[in-house]
Structure formats: C-alpha cells, structure tokens
Design a protein around this motif. Structure first.
Motif, PDB file in Angstrom:
ATOM      1  N   ALA A   1       1.293  -1.155   0.277  1.00  0.00           N
ATOM      2  CA  ALA A   1       0.398  -0.007   0.557  1.00  0.00           C
ATOM      3  C   ALA A   1       0.811   1.338  -0.377  1.00  0.00           C
ATOM      4  CB  ALA A   1      -0.904  -0.014   1.157  1.00  0.00           C
ATOM      5  N   LEU A   2       1.950   1.134   0.772  1.00  0.00           N
ATOM      6  CA  LEU A   2       2.344   2.429   0.722  1.00  0.00           C
ATOM      7  C   LEU A   2       3.739   2.063  -0.430  1.00  0.00           C
ATOM      8  CD1 LEU A   2       3.966   2.190   4.906  1.00  0.00           C
ATOM      9  CD2 LEU A   2       2.313   3.645   3.316  1.00  0.00           C
ATOM     10  N   SER A   3       3.583   1.485  -1.372  1.00  0.00           N
ATOM     11  CA  SER A   3       4.379   1.913  -2.228  1.00  0.00           C
ATOM     12  C   SER A   3       4.152   2.353  -3.679  1.00  0.00           C
ATOM     13  CB  SER A   3       4.433   0.083  -2.931  1.00  0.00           C
ATOM     14  OG  SER A   3       5.775  -0.233  -2.159  1.00  0.00           O
ATOM     15  N   ASP A   4       2.997   3.163  -3.249  1.00  0.00           N
ATOM     16  CA  ASP A   4       1.910   4.322  -3.816  1.00  0.00           C
ATOM     17  C   ASP A   4       2.508   5.021  -3.556  1.00  0.00           C
ATOM     18  OD1 ASP A   4       0.363   5.651  -5.423  1.00  0.00           O
ATOM     19  OD2 ASP A   4      -1.295   4.394  -4.852  1.00  0.00           O
ATOM     20  N   PRO A   5       3.218   6.140  -4.789  1.00  0.00           N
ATOM     21  CA  PRO A   5       3.952   7.230  -3.564  1.00  0.00           C
ATOM     22  C   PRO A   5       2.444   8.385  -4.360  1.00  0.00           C
ATOM     23  CG  PRO A   5       3.838   7.029  -6.539  1.00  0.00           C
ATOM     24  CD  PRO A   5       3.533   5.205  -5.562  1.00  0.00           C
ATOM     25  N   MET A   6       1.097   8.303  -4.285  1.00  0.00           N
ATOM     26  CA  MET A   6       0.195   8.899  -4.476  1.00  0.00           C
ATOM     27  C   MET A   6      -0.181   9.735  -2.532  1.00  0.00           C
ATOM     28  SD  MET A   6      -2.063   8.005  -7.354  1.00  0.00           S
ATOM     29  CE  MET A   6      -3.379   9.040  -6.904  1.00  0.00           C
ATOM     30  N   ILE A   7      -0.449   8.243  -2.184  1.00  0.00           N
ATOM     31  CA  ILE A   7      -0.258   7.805  -0.889  1.00  0.00           C
ATOM     32  C   ILE A   7       0.337   9.451   0.081  1.00  0.00           C
ATOM     33  CG2 ILE A   7       0.701   6.807   1.651  1.00  0.00           C
ATOM     34  CD1 ILE A   7      -1.374   6.078   0.521  1.00  0.00           C
ATOM     35  N   TYR A   8       1.154  10.065  -0.146  1.00  0.00           N
ATOM     36  CA  TYR A   8       2.295  10.969  -0.062  1.00  0.00           C
ATOM     37  C   TYR A   8       1.438  12.688   0.300  1.00  0.00           C
ATOM     38  CZ  TYR A   8       5.308   7.411   0.513  1.00  0.00           C
ATOM     39  OH  TYR A   8       6.332   5.786   0.725  1.00  0.00           O
ATOM     40  N   ASP A   9       0.518  12.566  -0.867  1.00  0.00           N
ATOM     41  CA  ASP A   9      -0.550  13.875  -1.118  1.00  0.00           C
ATOM     42  C   ASP A   9      -1.477  13.503   0.014  1.00  0.00           C
ATOM     43  OD1 ASP A   9       1.781  14.033  -3.347  1.00  0.00           O
ATOM     44  OD2 ASP A   9      -0.327  13.396  -4.754  1.00  0.00           O
ATOM     45  N   ILE A  10      -1.784  11.854   0.828  1.00  0.00           N
ATOM     46  CA  ILE A  10      -2.876  12.683   1.289  1.00  0.00           C
ATOM     47  C   ILE A  10      -2.442  12.865   2.747  1.00  0.00           C
ATOM     48  CG2 ILE A  10      -4.628  10.821   2.257  1.00  0.00           C
ATOM     49  CD1 ILE A  10      -4.558   9.973  -0.590  1.00  0.00           C
ATOM     50  N   CYS A  11      -1.545  11.858   3.498  1.00  0.00           N
ATOM     51  CA  CYS A  11      -1.381  11.305   4.184  1.00  0.00           C
ATOM     52  C   CYS A  11       0.506  11.448   4.408  1.00  0.00           C
ATOM     53  CB  CYS A  11      -1.796  10.611   5.474  1.00  0.00           C
ATOM     54  SG  CYS A  11      -0.643   8.735   4.753  1.00  0.00           S
TER      55      CYS A  11
ATOM     56  N   PHE B   1     -19.394  11.065   8.295  1.00  0.00           N
ATOM     57  CA  PHE B   1     -19.363  10.883   7.235  1.00  0.00           C
ATOM     58  C   PHE B   1     -20.518  11.880   6.178  1.00  0.00           C
ATOM     59  CE2 PHE B   1     -18.926   6.567   8.720  1.00  0.00           C
ATOM     60  CZ  PHE B   1     -17.934   6.087   7.917  1.00  0.00           C
ATOM     61  N   GLY B   2     -19.897  12.477   7.024  1.00  0.00           N
ATOM     62  CA  GLY B   2     -21.126  13.780   6.414  1.00  0.00           C
ATOM     63  C   GLY B   2     -22.275  13.745   6.008  1.00  0.00           C
ATOM     64  N   ILE B   3     -23.238  13.145   6.082  1.00  0.00           N
ATOM     65  CA  ILE B   3     -24.405  13.024   5.232  1.00  0.00           C
ATOM     66  C   ILE B   3     -25.251  13.584   6.143  1.00  0.00           C
ATOM     67  CG2 ILE B   3     -26.087  11.395   5.219  1.00  0.00           C
ATOM     68  CD1 ILE B   3     -23.784   9.522   4.730  1.00  0.00           C
ATOM     69  N   ARG B   4     -26.406  14.261   6.038  1.00  0.00           N
ATOM     70  CA  ARG B   4     -26.317  15.467   6.647  1.00  0.00           C
ATOM     71  C   ARG B   4     -27.908  15.080   7.725  1.00  0.00           C
ATOM     72  NH1 ARG B   4     -31.322  19.075   5.182  1.00  0.00           N
ATOM     73  NH2 ARG B   4     -31.290  20.952   6.968  1.00  0.00           N
ATOM     74  N   LYS B   5     -28.830  13.903   6.854  1.00  0.00           N
ATOM     75  CA  LYS B   5     -29.889  13.333   7.272  1.00  0.00           C
ATOM     76  C   LYS B   5     -29.576  11.689   7.190  1.00  0.00           C
ATOM     77  CE  LYS B   5     -33.190  17.000   8.063  1.00  0.00           C
ATOM     78  NZ  LYS B   5     -34.026  17.809   7.482  1.00  0.00           N
ATOM     79  N   PRO B   6     -29.219  11.190   8.039  1.00  0.00           N
ATOM     80  CA  PRO B   6     -28.483   9.545   7.612  1.00  0.00           C
ATOM     81  C   PRO B   6     -30.129   8.777   7.896  1.00  0.00           C
ATOM     82  CG  PRO B   6     -27.702  10.027   9.630  1.00  0.00           C
ATOM     83  CD  PRO B   6     -28.207  11.578   8.904  1.00  0.00           C
TER      84      PRO B   6
ATOM     85  N   LEU C   1      -6.314   3.395   5.294  1.00  0.00           N
ATOM     86  CA  LEU C   1      -5.564   4.295   5.082  1.00  0.00           C
ATOM     87  C   LEU C   1      -6.283   5.632   4.453  1.00  0.00           C
ATOM     88  CD1 LEU C   1      -2.988   5.489   5.936  1.00  0.00           C
ATOM     89  CD2 LEU C   1      -2.135   4.818   3.677  1.00  0.00           C
ATOM     90  N   TYR C   2      -6.973   4.895   3.613  1.00  0.00           N
ATOM     91  CA  TYR C   2      -8.117   6.900   2.871  1.00  0.00           C
ATOM     92  C   TYR C   2      -8.666   6.840   3.612  1.00  0.00           C
ATOM     93  CZ  TYR C   2      -5.382   5.297  -1.172  1.00  0.00           C
ATOM     94  OH  TYR C   2      -4.519   5.623  -2.332  1.00  0.00           O
ATOM     95  N   LEU C   3     -10.108   5.682   3.775  1.00  0.00           N
ATOM     96  CA  LEU C   3     -10.819   6.365   4.777  1.00  0.00           C
ATOM     97  C   LEU C   3     -11.007   7.214   6.344  1.00  0.00           C
ATOM     98  CD1 LEU C   3     -13.158   6.060   5.470  1.00  0.00           C
ATOM     99  CD2 LEU C   3     -13.343   3.610   6.075  1.00  0.00           C
ATOM    100  N   ALA C   4      -9.566   6.602   7.050  1.00  0.00           N
ATOM    101  CA  ALA C   4      -9.218   6.974   8.014  1.00  0.00           C
ATOM    102  C   ALA C   4      -8.861   8.756   7.766  1.00  0.00           C
ATOM    103  CB  ALA C   4      -8.040   6.502   8.519  1.00  0.00           C
ATOM    104  N   CYS C   5      -8.577   9.080   6.796  1.00  0.00           N
ATOM    105  CA  CYS C   5      -8.090  10.095   6.175  1.00  0.00           C
ATOM    106  C   CYS C   5      -9.041  11.004   6.019  1.00  0.00           C
ATOM    107  CB  CYS C   5      -6.789  10.629   5.455  1.00  0.00           C
ATOM    108  SG  CYS C   5      -5.524   9.368   5.440  1.00  0.00           S
ATOM    109  N   ASP C   6      -9.697  10.591   5.570  1.00  0.00           N
ATOM    110  CA  ASP C   6     -11.744  11.427   5.497  1.00  0.00           C
ATOM    111  C   ASP C   6     -12.094  11.146   6.405  1.00  0.00           C
ATOM    112  OD1 ASP C   6     -11.175  11.032   2.745  1.00  0.00           O
ATOM    113  OD2 ASP C   6     -11.810   9.433   1.873  1.00  0.00           O
ATOM    114  N   ILE C   7     -12.715  10.416   7.502  1.00  0.00           N
ATOM    115  CA  ILE C   7     -13.189  10.918   8.879  1.00  0.00           C
ATOM    116  C   ILE C   7     -11.952  11.815   9.556  1.00  0.00           C
ATOM    117  CG2 ILE C   7     -13.800   9.805  10.468  1.00  0.00           C
ATOM    118  CD1 ILE C   7     -14.216   7.007   9.292  1.00  0.00           C
ATOM    119  N   PHE C   8     -10.803  12.314   9.235  1.00  0.00           N
ATOM    120  CA  PHE C   8     -10.171  12.968  10.191  1.00  0.00           C
ATOM    121  C   PHE C   8     -10.857  14.223   9.765  1.00  0.00           C
ATOM    122  CE2 PHE C   8      -6.759  15.713  11.108  1.00  0.00           C
ATOM    123  CZ  PHE C   8      -6.732  15.244  12.391  1.00  0.00           C
TER     124      PHE C   8
END
Length: 368
Positions: free
Chosen positions: A26-36, A199-204, A321-328
């Motif tokens: 997962a960390l071999s993808d350099p795009m990771i560093y644009d996120i976290c 998750f930013g859902i106004r009225k789930p 990893l992506y979801l953790a950053c999104d939730i943060f």
C-alpha cells in the motif's frame, strides 16, 4: 515536516502474518504522500525480512526515533522491537503476539497524546496476543478501554453499504440476552451521529435488521422484534432519527434494499458480516465509531496460510488508510461548521405570494 499532511500511525499487527506485506504494498504507491504521512510502529529488521521473502527491492522505510522526525514524503518507521525479534512466517507464536501488542501500545500512546492524527491497525491474532496487558476479544474492545469510551460501534464500511453491529465478537448463544432496548437505542444513536460527523451525511437513513428468521414473522418465530427491536426503532424516531425496521435480513439483502440506506444496524456478527464480505471483502474497511480518535483496519485477518507468498491483496488496507484520513477531515469540517451555527429563523410566507416562489422550496424545510 509538512504539518498540513495527516500523520497516519500504523501498527504492524502480527509479524508472522500478512501485515507487513499489505503495508509495504500500500505504501509503495507515491500518491499516498499527497494524502498523509505514514508512520509505522514496527521493526526495520522484520520489515527487511518480509521484503526479502516477498522479493521487494524498490521500497524502504525511513527509520526515525519519534514522530517529530517523520519525513512528509516518505514511509517512516519507529522501531519498537529489539534485534532478537524472530519471524516465523505463517505461524502463530507467543512472540508474534507480544510484538503485535508492543507496536499497538506505542501507537495508541502517540495517538492519545496527539502526536499522530489517525490509527490504522494491521491484523493481530486474537489468541496469541492475549496476556496480562491484553485481555480483550480484539482491537475494538481494547481501544474502547484505552479511550475510556462509554459505547463504540464496530462499523464496516464498503462501497455498497455501511453496516454496524449491536453485538460483536460474542458467541451466538449469548446474543439474545444482549439484545435489549437500551443497547439497540444507543447503537442507533451512535450510528446516526457517526454518519453525520464522520461521513458528512446530513440526515442519514438507518435500517435496523431483525434478530429472528423473517424478523419473527409476527412473533411466530420469536418475540424480540415486537418486544425489543421495534420499540427501540420507534424511540429513535421520536428523537428525530430516520431509523426504520426491523427488516428480515435475508429479504433485505436479497432484494437489494441495503442500497437505499446510509447505514444498517445488524443484530450480530455474522448476520451483517456475511453479506458485507461477500460484496466488499477486497475493499471493505473496519471502522470503530464512538472513539475520540480515528481508527480503521482492513477487514481481513492475519492470513497465516499465505504469509510471505506475495499473494495478499493490499486493497483493504489501502482503503483503511484513505478512509481514516477522510474521517479525520470530516470531523474537522463538522467541528468548524458546528462552532457558530446560524440561529433558527421562522419564515412567514403569505399565501398571495406563493405563486412567485420556486417550486422546490416546499421540501419540508419551510412550514406554511
């Protein structure tokens, strides 16, 4: 280092399983560093062992002593183990459990002190990790204790559904006695709050499943739906939560009703996890809602049978990893917009001016 990046702490899990494989892939993808900025709590020696076993030559960790030394554009590693650490691929060993706990403890300590922003946990073996320091059924219960949280929700997140559980890692025989109005009501409220804040859902919209076959079939196959689950749903509705049910689990998933809801509350582990993993095993994420910090993990286990063979998919770990950053970020945004909320204003609309208003204004927000 660049403080705009989210500091993502990663515990390495069981050193004899596929944890290091999915982390490295997962960390071999350099795009990771644009996120976290990843910070792995592990061992350079163990990492080197796995890289050699997997024949991975184009990846290395930046070894650091503390989070403050982390490089924003590299995969960082804090050494938590001594040089005598022994890797036995595919085996469940006491040493493997001890190494997993050491990593987890160090990561949680930094998480609670604010040195890292989120935590992603690689899989542990729930048996070999047991000790005087760890007497829990898994990560969820351990983190609940460490955080001092009153209530948490094991929340499985996938592309097609989000599903939580009233009961988690407990024997099926004990489930009925644990299904109470109070517990279900708390879980519904926790899920609702998480869907809004995380998750930013106004009225789930939340679907609640039944316990028995056919949701009791009008109490013919069990009374829990009529006596416990339905009153809990009605209580939630009185509090303004859009909760519905109880639904028979087979028909609910079979007819595709799950796609119409933002969250699903399952009564027990396999009732929800079986359909979830059938649809999202490779990309699903386990999220612990209700904690004061963000923790995610892949949905798979240690997979000892394929450890060191290069066969493990990193997709679920990457999504964790992506979801953790999104939730943060969602929590930060929610805190910001909730800081100074607009005061409620009553709007009067005169009937002789109705024809001048846009047709979409009558959406339930304005009362005539």
């Amino acid at each position: 280092m660049d403080k705009k990046n989210i500091l993502a702490g990663i515990s390495h899990g069981d050193i004899n399983g596929i944890g290091y494989e999915v982390i490295i892939k997962a960390l071999s993808d350099p795009m990771i560093y644009d996120i976290c900025t990843p910070v792995v709590y592990g061992s350079p020696k163990v990492a080197a062992y796995h890289r050699k076993a997997l024949n991975i030559n184009n990846f290395s960790f930046n070894n650091i002593r503390s989070v403050e030394e982390a490089h924003a554009r590299k995969s960082n590693m804090i050494n938590c183990l001594d040089d005598n650490t022994r890797v036995e691929l595919g085996k469940s060993t006491a040493h493997g459990g001890e190494a997993a706990l050491i990593s987890l403890e160090r990561a949680v300590s930094d998480l609670k002190s604010g040195k890292i922003d989120v935590l992603i946990t690689a899989p542990i073996d729930k048996h070999n990790v047991q000790s005087d320091k760890f007497q829990f059924r898994g990560h969820t219960e351990y983190l609940k204790s460490k955080a001092g949280a009153d209530e948490v929700l094991m929340f499985m997140i996938g592309e097609s559904m989000r599903i939580g559980f009233v009961t988690g890692h407990v024997p099926l025989s004990k489930v009925p006695e644990m299904i109470t109005r109070e517990v279900i009501a708390r879980k519904i409220k926790l899920m609702n709050n998480s869907l809004i804040t995380d998750f930013g859902i106004r009225k789930p919209k939340i679907a609640v499943l039944g316990l028995n076959p056919h949701a009791g079939d009008n109490s013919l196959l069990g009374t829990e739906e009529a006596e416990i689950i339905t009153p809990s749903v009605e209580e939630a509705q009185k509090e303004g939560i859009l909760a519905f049910g109880p639904f028979p689990a087979d028909g609910f998933f079979g007819a595709g009703l799950f796609a119409k809801f933002d969250g699903i509350l399952s009564m027990y582990h396999d009732q929800g996890l079986s359909p979830f993993k059938a649809l999202s095993f490779d990309t699903g994420v386990n999220f612990t809602a209700g904690l004061p910090f963000v923790r995610t993990s892949p949905v798979h286990g240690t997979a000892f049978a394929i450890a060191g063979k290069g066969e493990a998919s990193e997709s679920s770990f990457r999504q964790a990893l992506y979801l953790a950053c999104d939730i943060f970020r969602n929590r930060q945004l929610h805190a910001e917009i909730s800081k100074n909320p607009l005061k409620h204003q009553d709007v009067e609309i005169h009937s002789d001016r109705i024809d001048e208003l846009p047709p979409d204004i009558f959406n339930g927000e304005v009362q005539l």
